[in-house]
Design a protein around this motif. Structure first.
Motif, PDB file in Angstrom:
ATOM      1  N   LYS A 103      13.213   0.670  -6.384  1.00 15.59           N
ATOM      2  CA  LYS A 103      13.240  -0.015  -7.711  1.00 15.59           C
ATOM      3  C   LYS A 103      12.973  -1.725  -7.267  1.00 15.59           C
ATOM      4  O   LYS A 103      12.197  -2.297  -8.094  1.00 15.59           O
ATOM      5  N   LYS A 104      13.496  -2.165  -6.402  1.00 14.10           N
ATOM      6  CA  LYS A 104      13.433  -3.657  -5.940  1.00 14.10           C
ATOM      7  C   LYS A 104      11.944  -3.882  -5.598  1.00 14.10           C
ATOM      8  O   LYS A 104      11.625  -4.968  -5.997  1.00 14.10           O
ATOM      9  N   HIS A 105      11.488  -2.967  -5.217  1.00  9.65           N
ATOM     10  CA  HIS A 105       9.920  -3.370  -4.772  1.00  9.65           C
ATOM     11  C   HIS A 105       8.794  -2.520  -5.699  1.00  9.65           C
ATOM     12  O   HIS A 105       7.661  -2.839  -5.129  1.00  9.65           O
ATOM     13  N   GLY A 106       9.203  -2.123  -6.445  1.00 10.46           N
ATOM     14  CA  GLY A 106       8.276  -1.698  -7.643  1.00 10.46           C
ATOM     15  C   GLY A 106       7.589  -0.541  -7.090  1.00 10.46           C
ATOM     16  O   GLY A 106       6.323  -0.323  -7.606  1.00 10.46           O
ATOM     17  N   LYS A 107       8.275   0.405  -6.315  1.00  7.76           N
ATOM     18  CA  LYS A 107       7.654   1.358  -5.869  1.00  7.76           C
ATOM     19  C   LYS A 107       8.392   2.882  -6.260  1.00  7.76           C
ATOM     20  O   LYS A 107       9.390   2.737  -7.069  1.00  7.76           O
ATOM     21  N   HIS A 108       7.977   3.874  -6.047  1.00  9.62           N
ATOM     22  CA  HIS A 108       8.694   5.109  -6.475  1.00  9.62           C
ATOM     23  C   HIS A 108       9.019   6.284  -5.563  1.00  9.62           C
ATOM     24  O   HIS A 108       8.784   5.924  -4.205  1.00  9.62           O
ATOM     25  N   TRP A 109       9.662   7.163  -5.685  1.00 10.20           N
ATOM     26  CA  TRP A 109      10.383   8.004  -4.751  1.00 10.20           C
ATOM     27  C   TRP A 109      10.196   9.330  -5.373  1.00 10.20           C
ATOM     28  O   TRP A 109      10.466   9.775  -6.671  1.00 10.20           O
ATOM     29  N   GLY A 110      10.123  10.346  -4.067  1.00  6.97           N
ATOM     30  CA  GLY A 110      10.341  11.786  -4.794  1.00  6.97           C
ATOM     31  C   GLY A 110      11.174  12.530  -3.711  1.00  6.97           C
ATOM     32  O   GLY A 110      11.641  11.991  -2.649  1.00  6.97           O
ATOM     33  N   THR A 111      11.316  13.803  -4.032  1.00  4.69           N
ATOM     34  CA  THR A 111      12.093  14.758  -3.184  1.00  4.69           C
ATOM     35  C   THR A 111      11.871  16.235  -3.568  1.00  4.69           C
ATOM     36  O   THR A 111      11.122  16.410  -4.316  1.00  4.69           O
ATOM     37  N   ILE A 112      12.411  16.845  -2.624  1.00  7.04           N
ATOM     38  CA  ILE A 112      12.581  18.597  -3.159  1.00  7.04           C
ATOM     39  C   ILE A 112      13.436  18.888  -4.281  1.00  7.04           C
ATOM     40  O   ILE A 112      14.739  18.459  -4.104  1.00  7.04           O
TER      41      ILE A 112
ATOM     42  N   GLY B 281       0.801  -1.073  -0.042  1.00  3.73           N
ATOM     43  CA  GLY B 281       0.010   0.095  -0.079  1.00  3.73           C
ATOM     44  C   GLY B 281       0.802   1.140  -0.031  1.00  3.73           C
ATOM     45  O   GLY B 281       0.243   2.446  -0.096  1.00  3.73           O
ATOM     46  N   VAL B 282       1.926   1.171   0.408  1.00  2.71           N
ATOM     47  CA  VAL B 282       2.940   2.471   0.226  1.00  2.71           C
ATOM     48  C   VAL B 282       3.453   2.703  -1.059  1.00  2.71           C
ATOM     49  O   VAL B 282       3.722   1.716  -2.025  1.00  2.71           O
ATOM     50  N   ASP B 283       2.962   3.865  -1.609  1.00  5.78           N
ATOM     51  CA  ASP B 283       2.865   4.239  -3.171  1.00  5.78           C
ATOM     52  C   ASP B 283       4.342   4.992  -3.251  1.00  5.78           C
ATOM     53  O   ASP B 283       4.932   4.645  -4.338  1.00  5.78           O
ATOM     54  N   LEU B 284       4.934   5.560  -2.354  1.00  4.89           N
ATOM     55  CA  LEU B 284       6.205   6.433  -2.610  1.00  4.89           C
ATOM     56  C   LEU B 284       6.891   6.879  -1.332  1.00  4.89           C
ATOM     57  O   LEU B 284       6.313   7.064  -0.097  1.00  4.89           O
ATOM     58  N   LEU B 285       8.059   6.828  -1.495  1.00  2.00           N
ATOM     59  CA  LEU B 285       9.138   7.174  -0.254  1.00  2.00           C
ATOM     60  C   LEU B 285       9.623   8.584  -0.631  1.00  2.00           C
ATOM     61  O   LEU B 285       9.996   8.786  -1.821  1.00  2.00           O
ATOM     62  N   PHE B 286       9.488   9.549   0.073  1.00  4.33           N
ATOM     63  CA  PHE B 286       9.775  10.757  -0.204  1.00  4.33           C
ATOM     64  C   PHE B 286      10.980  11.191   0.556  1.00  4.33           C
ATOM     65  O   PHE B 286      10.967  11.424   1.930  1.00  4.33           O
ATOM     66  N   VAL B 287      12.052  11.617   0.014  1.00  7.47           N
ATOM     67  CA  VAL B 287      13.308  11.842   0.798  1.00  7.47           C
ATOM     68  C   VAL B 287      13.257  13.363   1.109  1.00  7.47           C
ATOM     69  O   VAL B 287      12.928  14.382   0.245  1.00  7.47           O
ATOM     70  N   GLY B 288      13.394  13.656   2.366  1.00  5.48           N
ATOM     71  CA  GLY B 288      13.491  15.233   2.908  1.00  5.48           C
ATOM     72  C   GLY B 288      14.852  15.499   2.955  1.00  5.48           C
ATOM     73  O   GLY B 288      15.456  15.181   4.054  1.00  5.48           O
ATOM     74  N   PRO B 289      15.422  16.288   1.959  1.00  5.94           N
ATOM     75  CA  PRO B 289      16.859  16.308   1.717  1.00  5.94           C
ATOM     76  C   PRO B 289      17.579  17.160   2.979  1.00  5.94           C
ATOM     77  O   PRO B 289      18.411  17.057   3.118  1.00  5.94           O
ATOM     78  N   SER B 290      16.466  18.188   3.505  1.00 10.19           N
ATOM     79  CA  SER B 290      17.160  19.080   4.469  1.00 10.19           C
ATOM     80  C   SER B 290      17.300  18.258   5.644  1.00 10.19           C
ATOM     81  O   SER B 290      18.358  18.234   6.277  1.00 10.19           O
ATOM     82  N   ASP B 291      16.310  17.650   6.135  1.00 11.27           N
ATOM     83  CA  ASP B 291      16.523  16.674   7.377  1.00 11.27           C
ATOM     84  C   ASP B 291      17.489  15.619   7.350  1.00 11.27           C
ATOM     85  O   ASP B 291      18.233  15.248   7.994  1.00 11.27           O
TER      86      ASP B 291
END
Length: 260
Positions: free
Chosen positions: A205-214, A167-177
């Motif tokens: 990529k391994k688990h077929g998910k996406h990621w985002g960032t600022i 159910g997790v669609d995306l991991l979002f990297v918080g670059p500042s923190d």
């Protein structure tokens, strides 16, 4: 309507903006008029956005064809379900420390059997009583966007386990923190930061998910995109206002330098 989940399923870039300190219909209209954006996220963690403001933002966003999600701290289950009922397209959890912590958030986001969200048919997501409850359950569990922020040592260490969560669609990297905890605060080209981001990218990529960032700057954003990032956030409302004011002052620099 540019739904994030639909664009990500096609591996398309989601260009988003952040709203938190200036929640007014004109802000969403201007972004829609300028064009190029697919949606926005609402910063409840830092700006203390209310339920009514989420209702307004989600409605104004839909009028401009923009999807949305609320970034919130893991402080209140009722707040999470309330924001979904207000019409937000999804939620993103901030300050997650582990895969177990992320799973707790997913229990808030999803109805049974996947989660433990309480049923209420009076919100926007149920068309204010117009959608049968079984349909609400099916639609919400399928369509609600769910993201987890990777910005703490624990989340980075367990990012692969988090990416594997159903159910997790995306991991979002918080670059500042993340750069802060890595000891390289705001050093956007530091390889220690990029090594961490590469770890997140590989887990997704391994688990077929996406990621985002600022998109902290053009070079950083392009490098993230080339690494597989498919959600980039371009600016926050109050920061963009300040930049616009600074640009205006610079354009009329000679007049601003006149003695008062």
């Amino acid at each position: 309507m540019h739904r994030f989940k639909a664009r990500l399923a096609k591996n398309q870039l989601c260009r988003v903006y952040c709203i938190g300190r200036i929640v007014h219909p004109a802000v969403f209209d201007v972004h829609g008029m300028v064009g190029g954006y697919h949606g926005f996220w609402i910063d409840q963690e830092h700006a203390g956005v209310t339920y009514d403001q989420v209702c307004l933002a989600a409605s104004a966003g839909r009028a401009n064809g923009h999807d949305s999600f609320v970034r919130m701290a893991m402080t209140s289950y009722s707040m999470a379900t309330g924001f979904l009922e207000a019409g937000a397209g999804g939620l993103m959890a901030a300050r997650i420390d582990s895969a177990e912590h992320a799973e707790e958030f997913m229990q808030w986001v999803k109805f049974a059997p996947r989660g433990n969200r309480g049923m209420n048919g009076s919100g926007y997501d149920a068309l204010y009583g117009g959608k049968p409850l079984p349909q609400l359950l099916t639609d919400a569990n399928r369509d609600n966007f769910a993201a987890i922020q990777i910005e703490t040592p624990g989340a980075l260490d367990q990012c692969e386990k988090i990416a594997a969560i159903d159910g997790v669609d995306l991991l979002f990297v918080g670059p500042s923190d993340l750069s802060q905890v890595l000891g390289v605060l705001a050093q956007w080209e530091n390889e220690k930061l990029w090594s961490a981001m590469e770890k997140v990218a590989a887990a997704c990529k391994k688990h077929g998910k996406h990621w985002g960032t600022i998109a902290v700057n053009p070079k950083f954003a392009q490098r993230a995109y080339d690494l597989g990032c498919r959600m980039l956030s371009f600016g926050m409302d109050i920061v963009m206002l300040r930049r616009g004011l600074e640009a205006t002052r610079n354009n009329f620099n000679t007049l601003f330098e006149q003695a008062d």
